[in-house]
Motif scaffolding. Structure first.
Motif, PDB file in Angstrom:
ATOM      1  N   ILE A  91       9.957   1.840  10.248  1.00  0.00           N
ATOM      2  CA  ILE A  91       9.138   0.785   9.652  1.00  0.00           C
ATOM      3  C   ILE A  91       7.735   0.875  10.246  1.00  0.00           C
ATOM      4  O   ILE A  91       7.576   1.066  11.453  1.00  0.00           O
ATOM      5  CB  ILE A  91       9.748  -0.603   9.947  1.00  0.00           C
ATOM      6  N   SER A  92       6.717   0.723   9.406  1.00  0.00           N
ATOM      7  CA  SER A  92       5.333   0.773   9.878  1.00  0.00           C
ATOM      8  C   SER A  92       5.011  -0.458  10.726  1.00  0.00           C
ATOM      9  O   SER A  92       5.688  -1.477  10.655  1.00  0.00           O
ATOM     10  CB  SER A  92       4.365   0.872   8.695  1.00  0.00           C
ATOM     11  N   LYS A  93       3.936  -0.340  11.531  1.00  0.00           N
ATOM     12  CA  LYS A  93       3.534  -1.454  12.400  1.00  0.00           C
ATOM     13  C   LYS A  93       3.230  -2.720  11.620  1.00  0.00           C
ATOM     14  O   LYS A  93       3.504  -3.821  12.080  1.00  0.00           O
ATOM     15  CB  LYS A  93       2.326  -1.062  13.256  1.00  0.00           C
ATOM     16  N   ASP A  94       2.647  -2.583  10.408  1.00  0.00           N
ATOM     17  CA  ASP A  94       2.326  -3.762   9.603  1.00  0.00           C
ATOM     18  C   ASP A  94       3.493  -4.192   8.710  1.00  0.00           C
ATOM     19  O   ASP A  94       3.363  -5.113   7.918  1.00  0.00           O
ATOM     20  CB  ASP A  94       1.066  -3.536   8.770  1.00  0.00           C
ATOM     21  N   SER A  95       4.620  -3.522   8.815  1.00  0.00           N
ATOM     22  CA  SER A  95       5.857  -3.818   8.063  1.00  0.00           C
ATOM     23  C   SER A  95       5.713  -3.637   6.551  1.00  0.00           C
ATOM     24  O   SER A  95       6.559  -4.102   5.797  1.00  0.00           O
ATOM     25  CB  SER A  95       6.359  -5.236   8.358  1.00  0.00           C
ATOM     26  N   LYS A  96       4.679  -2.944   6.089  1.00  0.00           N
ATOM     27  CA  LYS A  96       4.477  -2.767   4.653  1.00  0.00           C
ATOM     28  C   LYS A  96       5.071  -1.474   4.121  1.00  0.00           C
ATOM     29  O   LYS A  96       5.142  -1.272   2.914  1.00  0.00           O
ATOM     30  CB  LYS A  96       2.990  -2.830   4.313  1.00  0.00           C
ATOM     31  N   ILE A  97       5.478  -0.572   5.023  1.00  0.00           N
ATOM     32  CA  ILE A  97       6.075   0.696   4.607  1.00  0.00           C
ATOM     33  C   ILE A  97       7.363   0.914   5.390  1.00  0.00           C
ATOM     34  O   ILE A  97       7.390   0.751   6.608  1.00  0.00           O
ATOM     35  CB  ILE A  97       5.116   1.886   4.839  1.00  0.00           C
ATOM     36  N   LYS A 116      13.444  11.147   2.423  1.00  0.00           N
ATOM     37  CA  LYS A 116      14.101  10.921   1.136  1.00  0.00           C
ATOM     38  C   LYS A 116      13.446   9.854   0.282  1.00  0.00           C
ATOM     39  O   LYS A 116      13.283  10.042  -0.904  1.00  0.00           O
ATOM     40  CB  LYS A 116      15.561  10.547   1.381  1.00  0.00           C
ATOM     41  N   CYS A 117      13.143   8.716   0.848  1.00  0.00           N
ATOM     42  CA  CYS A 117      12.533   7.675   0.023  1.00  0.00           C
ATOM     43  C   CYS A 117      11.667   6.766   0.881  1.00  0.00           C
ATOM     44  O   CYS A 117      11.814   6.707   2.094  1.00  0.00           O
ATOM     45  CB  CYS A 117      13.564   6.872  -0.746  1.00  0.00           C
ATOM     46  N   THR A 118      10.766   6.087   0.208  1.00  0.00           N
ATOM     47  CA  THR A 118       9.816   5.203   0.864  1.00  0.00           C
ATOM     48  C   THR A 118       9.708   3.925   0.047  1.00  0.00           C
ATOM     49  O   THR A 118       9.657   3.973  -1.176  1.00  0.00           O
ATOM     50  CB  THR A 118       8.423   5.879   0.951  1.00  0.00           C
ATOM     51  N   CYS A 119       9.676   2.796   0.747  1.00  0.00           N
ATOM     52  CA  CYS A 119       9.443   1.499   0.111  1.00  0.00           C
ATOM     53  C   CYS A 119       8.079   1.012   0.593  1.00  0.00           C
ATOM     54  O   CYS A 119       7.837   0.941   1.792  1.00  0.00           O
ATOM     55  CB  CYS A 119      10.524   0.492   0.511  1.00  0.00           C
ATOM     56  N   VAL A 120       7.198   0.688  -0.335  1.00  0.00           N
ATOM     57  CA  VAL A 120       5.824   0.327  -0.013  1.00  0.00           C
ATOM     58  C   VAL A 120       5.434  -0.926  -0.772  1.00  0.00           C
ATOM     59  O   VAL A 120       5.794  -1.085  -1.934  1.00  0.00           O
ATOM     60  CB  VAL A 120       4.849   1.454  -0.434  1.00  0.00           C
ATOM     61  N   GLY A 121       4.679  -1.825  -0.111  1.00  0.00           N
ATOM     62  CA  GLY A 121       4.087  -2.893  -0.888  1.00  0.00           C
ATOM     63  C   GLY A 121       3.870  -4.215  -0.217  1.00  0.00           C
ATOM     64  O   GLY A 121       2.847  -4.829  -0.429  1.00  0.00           O
ATOM     65  N   CYS A 122       4.799  -4.714   0.562  1.00  0.00           N
ATOM     66  CA  CYS A 122       4.629  -6.057   1.083  1.00  0.00           C
ATOM     67  C   CYS A 122       5.283  -6.179   2.455  1.00  0.00           C
ATOM     68  O   CYS A 122       6.245  -5.487   2.750  1.00  0.00           O
ATOM     69  CB  CYS A 122       5.216  -7.089   0.129  1.00  0.00           C
ATOM     70  N   SER A 136      17.501   2.278  -1.770  1.00  0.00           N
ATOM     71  CA  SER A 136      17.102   1.149  -2.601  1.00  0.00           C
ATOM     72  C   SER A 136      16.059   0.333  -1.848  1.00  0.00           C
ATOM     73  O   SER A 136      16.062   0.302  -0.622  1.00  0.00           O
ATOM     74  CB  SER A 136      18.329   0.293  -2.907  1.00  0.00           C
ATOM     75  N   CYS A 137      15.178  -0.328  -2.580  1.00  0.00           N
ATOM     76  CA  CYS A 137      14.174  -1.211  -1.993  1.00  0.00           C
ATOM     77  C   CYS A 137      14.396  -2.617  -2.530  1.00  0.00           C
ATOM     78  O   CYS A 137      14.570  -2.810  -3.735  1.00  0.00           O
ATOM     79  CB  CYS A 137      12.759  -0.771  -2.368  1.00  0.00           C
ATOM     80  N   SER A 138      14.354  -3.609  -1.641  1.00  0.00           N
ATOM     81  CA  SER A 138      14.487  -4.994  -2.087  1.00  0.00           C
ATOM     82  C   SER A 138      13.151  -5.486  -2.639  1.00  0.00           C
ATOM     83  O   SER A 138      12.108  -4.888  -2.390  1.00  0.00           O
ATOM     84  CB  SER A 138      14.937  -5.887  -0.930  1.00  0.00           C
ATOM     85  N   SER A 145       1.602 -11.978  -5.312  1.00  0.00           N
ATOM     86  CA  SER A 145       1.978 -11.146  -6.454  1.00  0.00           C
ATOM     87  C   SER A 145       2.146  -9.702  -6.035  1.00  0.00           C
ATOM     88  O   SER A 145       1.839  -8.794  -6.788  1.00  0.00           O
ATOM     89  CB  SER A 145       0.914 -11.271  -7.548  1.00  0.00           C
ATOM     90  N   GLN A 146       2.591  -9.490  -4.799  1.00  0.00           N
ATOM     91  CA  GLN A 146       2.769  -8.126  -4.313  1.00  0.00           C
ATOM     92  C   GLN A 146       3.954  -7.472  -5.002  1.00  0.00           C
ATOM     93  O   GLN A 146       4.922  -8.114  -5.352  1.00  0.00           O
ATOM     94  CB  GLN A 146       2.997  -8.150  -2.805  1.00  0.00           C
ATOM     95  N   GLU A 147       3.866  -6.181  -5.171  1.00  0.00           N
ATOM     96  CA  GLU A 147       4.922  -5.439  -5.834  1.00  0.00           C
ATOM     97  C   GLU A 147       5.503  -4.401  -4.889  1.00  0.00           C
ATOM     98  O   GLU A 147       4.779  -3.618  -4.285  1.00  0.00           O
ATOM     99  CB  GLU A 147       4.359  -4.744  -7.074  1.00  0.00           C
ATOM    100  N   CYS A 148       6.804  -4.394  -4.759  1.00  0.00           N
ATOM    101  CA  CYS A 148       7.487  -3.396  -3.944  1.00  0.00           C
ATOM    102  C   CYS A 148       7.665  -2.138  -4.792  1.00  0.00           C
ATOM    103  O   CYS A 148       8.141  -2.196  -5.915  1.00  0.00           O
ATOM    104  CB  CYS A 148       8.852  -3.932  -3.496  1.00  0.00           C
TER     105      CYS A 148
END
Length: 168
Positions: A91-97, A116-122, A136-138, A145-148
């Motif tokens: 998990i990134s330091k800002d928890s967005k990735i 394999k996969c990355t979840c980005v957005g919020c 999977s990303c939640s 209005s952020q989008e994952c």
């Protein structure tokens, strides 16, 4: 009597569940495990925490995401046929990735597959989880209005140049 039976069944359930996780994988202390990859020449390269951070930060940068990766954890998931899959997540330091890769337990350590996969957005929500050999990303949490966004559902290349006889 009823409470005693519930206690006994609860204890049995916990005991059985703890036996299903491979005791060769240290879930709590991620880098007590020896992660490695195999290069084009077939040589094993063991990876430290900083090696994996640098490798994945560079890959994310190439994909257009500048970030500092911070917290590693191991996710486990069982398939319907009872096979256990292991996933190294960071998990990134800002928890967005959140990103990561599956790995396979071998006689030499933990053979790390390609990212394999990355979840980005919020920063709230957008959590990476695994179900069997799929990512999977939640959805994002409340408050904007952020989008994952999920990227990279690709083939696992865990056995690139690897000898399958090394696997347990």
């Amino acid at each position: 009597m009823k409470n005693l039976l519930l206690l006994i069944f609860g204890f049995l359930f916990i005991t059985i569940q703890s036996k299903t996780i491979d005791d060769r994988v240290n879930i709590k202390d991620v880098f007590a495990n020896k992660f490695y990859t195999i290069d084009e020449s077939g040589n094993i390269k063991y990876l430290s925490e900083s090696d994996i951070k640098q490798m994945w930060e560079k890959k994310l940068s190439d994909e257009g995401y500048k970030t500092n990766l911070d917290k590693f954890e191991i996710l486990t998931s069982d398939s319907e046929d009872g096979k256990t899959f292991y996933f190294l997540k960071v998990i990134s330091k800002d928890s967005k990735i959140e990103t990561g890769a599956f790995f396979t337990v071998t006689s030499k350590g933990m053979l790390l597959g390609d990212k394999k996969c990355t979840c980005v957005g919020c920063a709230s929500g957008c959590n990476l989880t695994v179900f069997g050999d799929r990512c999977s990303c939640s959805a994002c949490g409340y408050g904007g209005s952020q989008e994952c966004k999920k990227t990279e559902e690709t083939t696992i290349k865990t056995f690139t140049n690897a000898n399958r006889n090394d696997c347990f």
